[in-house]
Enzyme design. Structure first.
Site, PDB file in Angstrom:
ATOM      1  N   TYR A  16       0.834  -1.221   0.000  1.00  0.00           N
ATOM      2  CA  TYR A  16       0.000   0.000   0.000  1.00  0.00           C
ATOM      3  C   TYR A  16       0.857   1.255   0.000  1.00  0.00           C
ATOM      4  O   TYR A  16       0.328   2.356  -0.073  1.00  0.00           O
ATOM      5  CB  TYR A  16      -0.905   0.021   1.240  1.00  0.00           C
ATOM      6  CG  TYR A  16      -0.107  -0.035   2.524  1.00  0.00           C
ATOM      7  CD1 TYR A  16       0.197  -1.259   3.118  1.00  0.00           C
ATOM      8  CD2 TYR A  16       0.395   1.118   3.122  1.00  0.00           C
ATOM      9  CE1 TYR A  16       0.966  -1.325   4.263  1.00  0.00           C
ATOM     10  CE2 TYR A  16       1.166   1.059   4.267  1.00  0.00           C
ATOM     11  CZ  TYR A  16       1.442  -0.165   4.832  1.00  0.00           C
ATOM     12  OH  TYR A  16       2.213  -0.223   5.975  1.00  0.00           O
ATOM     13  N   GLY A  17       2.171   1.100   0.127  1.00  0.00           N
ATOM     14  CA  GLY A  17       3.021   2.282   0.339  1.00  0.00           C
ATOM     15  C   GLY A  17       4.083   2.428  -0.718  1.00  0.00           C
ATOM     16  O   GLY A  17       3.813   2.404  -1.919  1.00  0.00           O
ATOM     17  N   THR A  18       5.317   2.536  -0.231  1.00  0.00           N
ATOM     18  CA  THR A  18       6.438   2.843  -1.121  1.00  0.00           C
ATOM     19  C   THR A  18       6.818   1.688  -2.046  1.00  0.00           C
ATOM     20  O   THR A  18       7.637   1.865  -2.931  1.00  0.00           O
ATOM     21  CB  THR A  18       7.681   3.230  -0.295  1.00  0.00           C
ATOM     22  OG1 THR A  18       8.022   2.126   0.552  1.00  0.00           O
ATOM     23  CG2 THR A  18       7.424   4.466   0.536  1.00  0.00           C
ATOM     24  N   LEU A  19       6.217   0.509  -1.829  1.00  0.00           N
ATOM     25  CA  LEU A  19       6.528  -0.620  -2.709  1.00  0.00           C
ATOM     26  C   LEU A  19       5.661  -0.641  -3.964  1.00  0.00           C
ATOM     27  O   LEU A  19       5.918  -1.409  -4.889  1.00  0.00           O
ATOM     28  CB  LEU A  19       6.367  -1.945  -1.943  1.00  0.00           C
ATOM     29  CG  LEU A  19       7.458  -2.238  -0.909  1.00  0.00           C
ATOM     30  CD1 LEU A  19       7.043  -3.391  -0.006  1.00  0.00           C
ATOM     31  CD2 LEU A  19       8.781  -2.568  -1.599  1.00  0.00           C
ATOM     32  N   GLU A  91      11.265  -3.750   5.447  1.00  0.00           N
ATOM     33  CA  GLU A  91      10.232  -3.294   6.391  1.00  0.00           C
ATOM     34  C   GLU A  91      10.590  -3.623   7.837  1.00  0.00           C
ATOM     35  O   GLU A  91       9.839  -3.308   8.745  1.00  0.00           O
ATOM     36  CB  GLU A  91       8.871  -3.900   6.033  1.00  0.00           C
ATOM     37  CG  GLU A  91       8.463  -3.756   4.570  1.00  0.00           C
ATOM     38  CD  GLU A  91       8.431  -2.312   4.081  1.00  0.00           C
ATOM     39  OE1 GLU A  91       8.546  -1.394   4.914  1.00  0.00           O
ATOM     40  OE2 GLU A  91       8.310  -2.114   2.869  1.00  0.00           O
TER      41      GLU A  91
HETATM   42  N1  PCA Z   1       6.233  -0.248   2.177  1.00  0.00           N
HETATM   43  C1  PCA Z   1       5.295  -1.296   2.443  1.00  0.00           C
HETATM   44  C2  PCA Z   1       4.729  -0.945   3.766  1.00  0.00           C
HETATM   45  C3  PCA Z   1       4.839   0.525   3.835  1.00  0.00           C
HETATM   46  C4  PCA Z   1       5.843   0.853   2.819  1.00  0.00           C
HETATM   47  O1  PCA Z   1       6.269   1.949   2.552  1.00  0.00           O
HETATM   48  C5  PCA Z   1       4.222  -1.276   1.375  1.00  0.00           C
HETATM   49  O2  PCA Z   1       4.362  -0.583   0.363  1.00  0.00           O
HETATM   50  O3  PCA Z   1       3.209  -1.969   1.552  1.00  0.00           O
END
Ligand code: PCA
Length: 172
Positions: A16-19, A91
């Protein structure tokens, strides 16, 4: 390659984030030196969670506080054990984020672009999600997002390479 897949079963991950695609850590999932990752489609949580951006490094966190915040959008991938290990390292699972398996909705990108709702075009599946399990309550005071984008109008740019430097004191 296929030989490795047999040796290494796939794990379904909701990011949900930077990935996510076009986000600062996506390169890690695209690098075959880290293992295998296949994009399956768009994802949506079936439980509401707070998605916040916190610490001075502007890190996105899904807080483990069900029924608060939004049904959050992300992307779903099947990854092999090597890639999962790499993601866990990034993470800092389980010391920082904690990965737990949740029921999520999965829709193809094409289906999502149709007139129908996400619920109509998706199927239910189980996937690993990186949560922040414990956090200080002030993290609930800010904006709770439906989806994350580093380039969002919030202007909170992620500080690359600082995830490791983010101290637990910033969020606990
Ligand atoms: N990376 C993981 C968790 C939060 C983040 O920045 C993601 O993208 O799900």
């Amino acid at each position: 390659m296929y030989e490795n897949l047999f040796k290494s079963p796939l794990h379904r991950v909701f990011v949900y984030g930077t990935l996510k695609q076009s986000e600062p850590n996506h390169g890690l999932m695209k690098d075959t030196a880290n293992g295998y990752a296949k994009f399956l489609g768009l994802g949506k949580t079936t439980v509401q969670y707070p998605l916040v951006i916190a610490t001075k490094y502007n890190i996105p966190f899904l807080l483990k506080k069900p029924n608060t915040g939004n049904y959050v959008f992300g992307e779903i991938y099947d990854v092999d054990s090597n890639m999962l290990k790499r993601l866990d390292e990034l993470e800092e699972h389980p010391q920082f984020y904690e990965r737990t398996e949740e029921t999520v909705l999965l829709a193809s990108e094409a289906a999502f672009k149709s007139e129908k709702t996400f619920e109509e075009v998706s199927e239910s599946t189980k996937a690993w999600i990186y949560f922040l399990p414990k956090f200080k309550s002030s993290l609930l005071d800010g904006t709770m997002y439906k989806s994350y984008s580093n380039n969002g109008s919030h202007g909170l740019k992620y500080c690359e390479n600082y995830e490791e430097a983010a101290s637990l004191d910033d969020v606990l």
